[in-house]
Each structure stands twice: as structure tokens, then as C-alpha cells.
Scaffold this motif. Structure first.
Motif, PDB file in Angstrom:
ATOM      1  N   GLY A 103       0.907  -1.984  -0.205  1.00  0.00           N
ATOM      2  CA  GLY A 103       0.032  -0.166   0.142  1.00  0.00           C
ATOM      3  C   GLY A 103       1.315   1.366   0.162  1.00  0.00           C
ATOM      4  O   GLY A 103       2.155   1.384  -0.305  1.00  0.00           O
ATOM      5  N   ILE A 104       0.200   2.125  -0.202  1.00  0.00           N
ATOM      6  CA  ILE A 104       0.891   3.762   0.264  1.00  0.00           C
ATOM      7  C   ILE A 104       0.843   3.974   1.763  1.00  0.00           C
ATOM      8  O   ILE A 104       0.176   4.014   2.266  1.00  0.00           O
ATOM      9  CB  ILE A 104       0.268   4.562  -0.971  1.00  0.00           C
ATOM     10  N   TYR A 105       1.874   4.560   1.810  1.00  0.00           N
ATOM     11  CA  TYR A 105       2.638   5.155   3.489  1.00  0.00           C
ATOM     12  C   TYR A 105       2.807   6.714   2.930  1.00  0.00           C
ATOM     13  O   TYR A 105       4.020   7.064   2.486  1.00  0.00           O
ATOM     14  CB  TYR A 105       3.133   4.406   4.297  1.00  0.00           C
ATOM     15  N   ALA A 106       1.851   7.627   3.857  1.00  0.00           N
ATOM     16  CA  ALA A 106       1.459   9.281   3.421  1.00  0.00           C
ATOM     17  C   ALA A 106       1.330   9.433   4.917  1.00  0.00           C
ATOM     18  O   ALA A 106       1.338   9.196   5.614  1.00  0.00           O
ATOM     19  CB  ALA A 106       0.694   9.489   2.793  1.00  0.00           C
ATOM     20  N   PRO A 107       1.828  11.108   5.044  1.00  0.00           N
ATOM     21  CA  PRO A 107       2.127  11.446   6.275  1.00  0.00           C
ATOM     22  C   PRO A 107       0.280  11.626   6.671  1.00  0.00           C
ATOM     23  O   PRO A 107      -0.262  11.862   6.443  1.00  0.00           O
ATOM     24  CB  PRO A 107       2.472  12.860   6.016  1.00  0.00           C
TER      25      PRO A 107
END
Length: 417
Positions: free
Chosen positions: A182-186
Motif C-alpha cells: 500500500g501507500i504510506y503517507a504523512p
């Protein structure tokens, strides 16, 4: 002397229910209503008999027993010791989140593709035609699986970000990581948070409520500012400058509130075998979002194109005669009129997106179909109750969307005498 003759009054006879046109339609309607009720009664009686044969009763008490399974995506607090009702609520919120994201993406893509398909640029219009024809002629489920496979197979694993010379690197100043998980974002954090509001079922962030209230108040104040500017323009012929006032009204109070709350970002970092911290957007959500959004966007593009073509060419010619550029003509003259044609079929597309979220089981997204209509049914054996409850919830969601869109449609339609 004048005489009057009265029409003889015929007494009612049973044969008139069939041969008299005044009663025949009512007789037929009552007959088919009774047939329908008899059919429904037979179905209910047959279901009760079959349940008794299986030693089961009809009850929703299973909703208040322990679920005993985990849900990988949660918008509210949930553990495996929570009840099946709470698991259904988590799945319901996941369904709503996915439907909203897909509707927004499909609308943006559909409007852009529909307008560009009418472009005089041959390459642009053909590219949009290819997009529409390719996506709308392949089933939704295949697109969802394709996007899921792309995210899982083509993206690097978290360990690719490890070491002095990693094979993959984070984006946007080491703040966003795109992996096969998946995508890890702030994530947004507040050092002086106002806390949460407990409404009994789940907690609501007071910080979020305050920000939403300021945004709504800003939009309302900006509308008042625009109305005042229009009045000044009508009275003097000169429209006052409002752009800096609009920016100050829309963003000023929100920025002051964020500073007061100590707003900052929490960045994800690689710890152990995976990233920790930040916001994790799972591959299953991304696959469903892209699959539903891009697929339905192709249909919306055709709806937008047909709506624009429904407007008389004289409207464009009149706008050009007044000196409007093609872009302004499309935005100010064509699209507002085309909305009257676009909105009704657009409602159907939004309903299709909402119902197609039930395909999420194919990529492991835990929506209402996977929780209430999947694991809960398998564990409790309450397939009839679960399916009926899920049908009722989907019906309420669809009626809500349809009602809101019809209200919007009634507001934008032309007011005629």
C-alpha cells in the motif's frame, strides 16, 4: 309546457365489475394485488417451514454476540472481541468511504473526458474515445483485479527501502512510500488537540468538526461576498476586486485554527519489516478506488458528451458573438445548461458505484459485503437475516443518494412559468 326526462339509475350488479369500464380497471388491480399478496404469503410460510426443518429461528440476536475476527481497515475503534453489529458498522463506513472516493474520481475523469472528446484536436479526441471504449466494454471486476495486481506485483517491497543503497526511495522529500502493501503517507496530528466527542457508538474528533465548521462558514461568507460584489457591479458597472477577500475568508480562519491546535505531520518510517506511523492506504482500497472510478468515469464521459451535444449550437454562436472565448463559453454557457440533461443519468452512475462496492471481496477490501454479508454469516449461519439486513442498508444508501441528487437537480433546472 317543457318536460325533462331523467336517466334511469341502474342498480349495481356483480357482472359490472368485469363488463363495465368504470369498474374493470379497479377489478384487475385488486385481482393482481391479491395474487401478489398470496405469493408473498406462500414465500414467508415456506421459509418459516424450511427454517423449522433445519432447527433454526428468525432472529437478529447474533448481531450482539462476539465477532471473533479482525478487520484490516478501520475508521472507528474495533477489535476481534467487538460484536457482529460493530463489525457491520465498520464495514458500512468502509463502503461509504469507497463510494465517496470513487464517485469523486469518476466525476472528475468523466467531465474531463466528455469535454475533451468533443475537442477539435484529433489526437486528444481519439485518445478520449479509446479510453471510453476500452474501459466501458470490459467488466468492472476485471479492472479491479488488474489494478490490484499492478499494486501488488509491480511495487517494491518495504525491504527495498532499507540499506545504504536502497533499490527504492520515498517520494516528496522522504514523506511518501509506495510499496506492494500500500501507500504510506504523512498523517495530520495536533499537539494541542481538543479531544474527541463520544456519541456512544464511536468517537468523533472535535478538531475535525471545528475545521469543517470553519470551512462551511467560509463558503457561506464567500457566497455573501459574491452577492454583494454582483450588486455593486449592477449599480456601478464596475465589479470590485474580491480574489484576496475570497482567499482570506476561505483559508484565513482555518489556518489560524490549525496553528492554534498545533497542527503538524507525522511521517512514516521504516521500522522492522514494515513502515510504521503515517497514514496507510491499503492496496485493496486503491484497487477498488481506481477500478470503480476509472470504469464509471467512461460512462460519465458519454453522459457529459451527450449533455453538451443536446445544447443548441446557437448558444455557442451567441456566446462567441458576445466575445467570449471557447473556454469561457463552455464553462459559463454550455455546461450550466447541459447539467439539466446530465444530472438524471449521473444519479444512476452514482448508484451503480455504490452497489459495485460489493465487489470488494475480490481484492480483500473489508466492506459491508465482506463483514456483515460474509464472515458474520459464515460464523453464525444467519444467512437470511444477514442478507436481508444488507439489502435494507444498500436500499437506504441508494435512496439517500437519489434523494440528494434529485434535490440538486431541482435547484439547477430552469425556472419556467
Amino acid at each position: 309546457m317543457a318536460t325533462t326526462s331523467e336517466i334511469p339509475h341502474k342498480s349495481f350488479r356483480l357482472s359490472m365489475l368485469l363488463y363495465d369500464t368504470r369498474y374493470r380497471s379497479i377489478t384487475i388491480q385488486i385481482f393482481f394485488l391479491m395474487l401478489l399478496m398470496l405469493g408473498a404469503a406462500w414465500l414467508v410460510d415456506n421459509t418459516i417451514s424450511n427454517l423449522q426443518t433445519l432447527g433454526k429461528d428468525f432472529s437478529f440476536n447474533y448481531l450482539f454476540t462476539t465477532a471473533g475476527y479482525d478487520i484490516n481497515q478501520r475508521l472507528i475503534e474495533y477489535t476481534s472481541q467487538s460484536t457482529h453489529a460493530r463489525a457491520a458498522l465498520v464495514g458500512f463506513l468502509n463502503t461509504i468511504l469507497l463510494a465517496v472516493l470513487a464517485c469523486v474520481l469518476a466525476t472528475v475523469l468523466g467531465v474531463i473526458a466528455g469535454v475533451l472528446r468533443l475537442s477539435k484536436n484529433w489526437i486528444v479526441s481519439r485518445l478520449m474515445t479509446i479510453y471510453v471504449e476500452v474501459f466501458r466494454n470490459i467488466p468492472t471486476l476485471l479492472w479491479i483485479i488488474i489494478f490490484g495486481a499492478i499494486m501488488t506485483e509491480s511495487m517494491p517491497a518495504p525491504n527495498a527501502f532499507r540499506g545504504d543503497d536502497p533499490s527504492a526511495s520515498m517520494l516528496f522529500n522522504e514523506s511518501v512510500a509506495i510499496t506492494n502493501r500500500g501507500i504510506y503517507a504523512p498523517e495530520p496530528l495536533f499537539s494541542r488537540s481538543l479531544g474527541n466527542l463520544d456519541i456512544g457508538i464511536f468517537l468523533i474528533s472535535i478538531d475535525l468538526l471545528a475545521i469543517i465548521a470553519l470551512i462551511v462558514a467560509g463558503i457561506y461568507a464567500n457566497r455573501k461576498l459574491m452577492v454583494h460584489a454582483t450588486k455593486v457591479q449592477n449599480a456601478t458597472g464596475v465589479r470590485p476586486t474580491t480574489w484576496w477577500k475570497t482567499l482570506a475568508i476561505l483559508f484565513g480562519p482555518a489556518i489560524v485554527l490549525l496553528v492554534a491546535l498545533g497542527f503538524h505531520l507525522g511521517y512514516p518510517s521504516l521500522q522492522g519489516f514494515n513502515f510504521q506511523g503515517g497514514t496507510h492506504i491499503r492496496n485493496s482500497l486503491i484497487a477498488m478506488w481506481l477500478g470503480l472510478g476509472i470504469y464509471t468515469g467512461a460512462f460519465i464521459a458519454e453522459i457529459v458528451r451527450s449533455g453538451i451535444l443536446a445544447i443548441s449550437k446557437g448558444q455557442s454562436e451567441a456566446a462567441f458573438a458576445l466575445g467570449l472565448q471557447p473556454t469561457l463559453t463552455t464553462r459559463l454557457v454550455i455546461l450550466p445548461q447541459a447539467l439539466r440533461v446530465i444530472i438524471p443519468p449521473l444519479i444512476s452512475q452514482y448508484l451503480n458505484i455504490t452497489k459495485n462496492t460489493s465487489l470488494a471481496l475480490a481484492v480483500g477490501y473489508m466492506d459491508m459485503r465482506s463483514t456483515l454479508g460474509g464472515i458474520s454469516i459464515n460464523q453464525t449461519g444467519r444467512e437470511l437475516e444477514g442478507m436481508m439486513l444488507m439489502m435494507l442498508i444498500y436500499l437506504l444508501i441508494s435512496l439517500t443518494i437519489s434523494g440528494l441528487m434529485n434535490v440538486y437537480n431541482s435547484k439547477i433546472k430552469l425556472k419556467e412559468r
